[in-house]
Scaffold this motif. Structure first.
Motif, short mmCIF file in Angstrom:
data_model
loop_
_atom_site.label_atom_id
_atom_site.label_comp_id
_atom_site.label_asym_id
_atom_site.label_seq_id
_atom_site.Cartn_x
_atom_site.Cartn_y
_atom_site.Cartn_z
N PHE A 60 0.84 -1.19 0.00
CA PHE A 60 0.00 0.00 0.00
C PHE A 60 0.88 1.25 0.00
O PHE A 60 1.86 1.34 0.77
CB PHE A 60 -0.93 0.02 1.21
N ASN A 61 0.51 2.23 -0.81
CA ASN A 61 1.29 3.45 -0.93
C ASN A 61 0.90 4.44 0.17
O ASN A 61 0.31 5.50 -0.08
CB ASN A 61 1.08 4.08 -2.31
N MET A 62 1.24 4.11 1.40
CA MET A 62 0.84 4.94 2.54
C MET A 62 1.61 6.25 2.58
O MET A 62 1.05 7.31 2.89
CB MET A 62 1.05 4.16 3.84
N TYR A 63 2.89 6.20 2.24
CA TYR A 63 3.71 7.40 2.36
C TYR A 63 3.69 8.26 1.11
O TYR A 63 4.43 9.24 1.01
CB TYR A 63 5.14 6.99 2.74
N GLY A 64 2.84 7.90 0.14
CA GLY A 64 2.64 8.76 -1.01
C GLY A 64 1.63 9.86 -0.75
O GLY A 64 1.45 10.76 -1.56
N GLY A 79 7.73 0.17 5.27
CA GLY A 79 8.60 1.00 6.10
C GLY A 79 8.73 2.39 5.49
O GLY A 79 8.67 2.56 4.27
N ARG A 80 8.92 3.38 6.32
CA ARG A 80 8.95 4.76 5.82
C ARG A 80 10.08 4.99 4.83
O ARG A 80 9.91 5.74 3.86
CB ARG A 80 9.10 5.74 6.99
N ALA A 90 4.91 11.72 5.36
CA ALA A 90 4.48 11.47 6.74
C ALA A 90 5.63 10.90 7.57
O ALA A 90 6.50 10.19 7.07
CB ALA A 90 3.29 10.52 6.75
N VAL A 91 5.62 11.22 8.85
CA VAL A 91 6.61 10.68 9.78
C VAL A 91 6.31 9.22 10.09
O VAL A 91 7.21 8.39 10.23
CB VAL A 91 6.62 11.51 11.08
N ALA A 92 5.02 8.89 10.16
CA ALA A 92 4.63 7.52 10.50
C ALA A 92 3.19 7.27 10.07
O ALA A 92 2.40 8.21 9.93
CB ALA A 92 4.77 7.27 12.00
N ALA A 93 2.89 6.01 9.84
CA ALA A 93 1.52 5.55 9.60
C ALA A 93 1.13 4.65 10.76
O ALA A 93 1.91 3.77 11.17
CB ALA A 93 1.42 4.79 8.29
#
Length: 473
Positions: free
Chosen positions: A402-406, A434-435, A414-417
């Motif tokens: 998943f492209n969480m840090y996009g 991982g970030r 983002a610093v963290a999810a």
């Protein structure tokens, strides 16, 4: 172990002195237009008993921030405007669940009504804490529950509540954007497609003075919901009242903690798993799952002949024939599993366990999925998360793909999810990218306090864990 007890004591003291979150305002955001009725598929209906998907992204405020008030007001306004445009593409999220019932014969149908709805809820809140206050503790602190709407509601409850709630919480040095999405409407793939599209529209609007124009998006959601052959919606459930399939229960006492695995650590695990199995086809996540399966089982110390189960929630979009596009909006999940006795699992290496998981995943094909759905249509049921958990089972959900840090929203990466308190049970493990990217993976592990303490002392597991970069916050 004494070091961990010291940390626990600090966390307990921190909890007792944690400031309360303060809601400043809330409103509803609607799409520009929506006049649809969406029928639920078997995958969607099965989720009515579970909780919302709850994920949040933590951002640092800009380092060069001069006017705090202007930054906050500008951010909130842009988030609302871009959310309205995004909902025009993801219109089911602006609706409400609606039920039609008959008693003779018993019939109970649930669908999504996008006509008579206030839209998605948008909440602005503040909290007098820093990012470090929230991310530094070993365990996920209870304050995370406050970053989301609908703290204990089930998906079925939201006939009168919004199917999507966004909460923007302002910290001393950061901003948390928390998103609560009804799991009967969408799965994780759809969830992150929505968030990435919202971020894309936000970024495009930030570069234009016109905040009202439509922004072309890269991944248009597909709302033509997929039903098995010979299944004509709406699907009727054999109930008269929701009390027949909805039960309320208290959440178990758990510890939830994040563990980080660097790309190098994952690469070593994968190489070891493939080498021990004399193959090259075992994936990174299968290798990591094998480590988790063995380590949690060892931490639980079951009898040698006890059967243990490791389950994986798999996306079925590519398994259907013809396959569904990744942009398909809705639920498209199937849980597959591998079994072994404690003795088999612990006396054989990580490659042995990883191969069993690999076989379970590769055997999940179109035929298996259709047989499950046809069986469900013959005897419909609502998933109760507890049925996937016993004292010796674990479940891996979410995905490091998943492209969480996009999702940036004008504040950079983002610093963290992190996740909320929804669907937390003993043995649930959630995977995240991982970030730093590059194949690194974060795991959120939820276990009983006793089992978590044993896991933290497990040499095989902790040797693979990499410390988080504290410089990020």
């Amino acid at each position: 172990m004494s070091c961990f007890r010291t940390q626990q004591k600090k966390e307990k003291q921190c909890m007792m002195s944690t400031p309360a979150i303060r809601r400043i305002s809330e409103c509803f955001v609607k799409p520009r237009s929506s006049n649809q009725i969406c029928n639920l598929t078997p995958w969607d209906i099965a989720m009515l008993y579970t909780n919302y998907i709850k994920q949040c992204l933590l951002f640092k405020k800009p380092a060069t921030l001069i006017d705090e008030h202007h930054f906050k007001q500008n951010l909130l306004e842009k988030l609302k405007n871009s959310l309205s445009l995004t909902l025009s593409h993801f219109y089911p999220l602006s609706g409400r669940l609606v039920t039609h019932k008959t008693q003779n014969p018993p019939s109970y149908t649930v669908s999504i009504d996008c006509n008579n709805s206030d839209g998605a809820r948008f909440i602005h809140a503040t909290l007098n804490m820093t990012i470090a206050d929230i991310l530094s503790p070993f365990d996920v602190p209870p304050i995370f529950q406050s970053f989301f709407d609908h703290p204990k509601a089930l998906n079925h409850d939201h006939h009168t509540m919004p199917l999507l709630s966004i909460q923007v919480t302002e910290l001393v040095d950061g901003v948390i954007i928390g998103c609560s999405m009804n799991h009967a409407v969408a799965d994780g793939t759809s969830y992150w497609n929505f968030l990435n599209t919202w971020s894309q529209i936000f970024q495009a609007q930030s570069q234009s003075e016109n905040h009202e124009y439509d922004v072309p998006i890269s991944r248009q959601p597909i709302h033509n919901r997929w039903f098995p052959n010979n299944c004509r919606p709406p699907i009727s459930l054999p109930y008269k009242y929701h009390d027949e399939f909805i039960e309320r229960s208290e959440r178990p006492l758990l510890r939830c903690r994040y563990f980080h695995f660097s790309a190098e650590s994952i690469s070593k695990l994968k190489a070891k798993a493939n080498s021990e199995s004399n193959t090259t086809v075992i994936s990174s996540l299968q290798s990591l799952s094998a480590l988790v399966w063995r380590s949690i089982t060892r931490a639980r110390s079951p009898p040698s002949d006890q059967k243990t189960t490791f389950r994986l929630a798999a996306d079925c979009r590519s398994r259907i024939k013809p396959p569904l596009a990744e942009e398909y909006f809705g639920n498209c999940l199937h849980v597959t599993s591998a079994e072994a006795t404690t003795k088999e699992l612990l006396e054989n290496g990580i490659g042995w366990a990883a191969w069993k998981l690999h076989v379970a995943v590769t055997d999940l094909n179109d035929r298996v999925v259709l047989e499950f759905l046809e069986g469900w249509l013959d005897s419909p049921f609502i998933i109760q998360m507890g049925r996937y958990f016993d004292p010796y089972s674990s479940l891996m959900v979410s995905s490091p793909r998943f492209n969480m840090y996009g999702c940036e929203f004008g504040m950079g990466k983002a610093v963290a999810a992190r996740s909320g308190s929804a669907n937390k049970l003993d043995g649930k493990v959630s995977s995240y990218p991982g970030r730093e990217g590059g194949g690194s993976i974060d795991l959120e592990v939820c276990l009983s306090p006793q089992t978590m303490s044993a896991l933290e002392s497990d040499q095989e597991f902790m040797n693979a864990v990499t410390e988080f970069d504290s410089l990020l916050f």
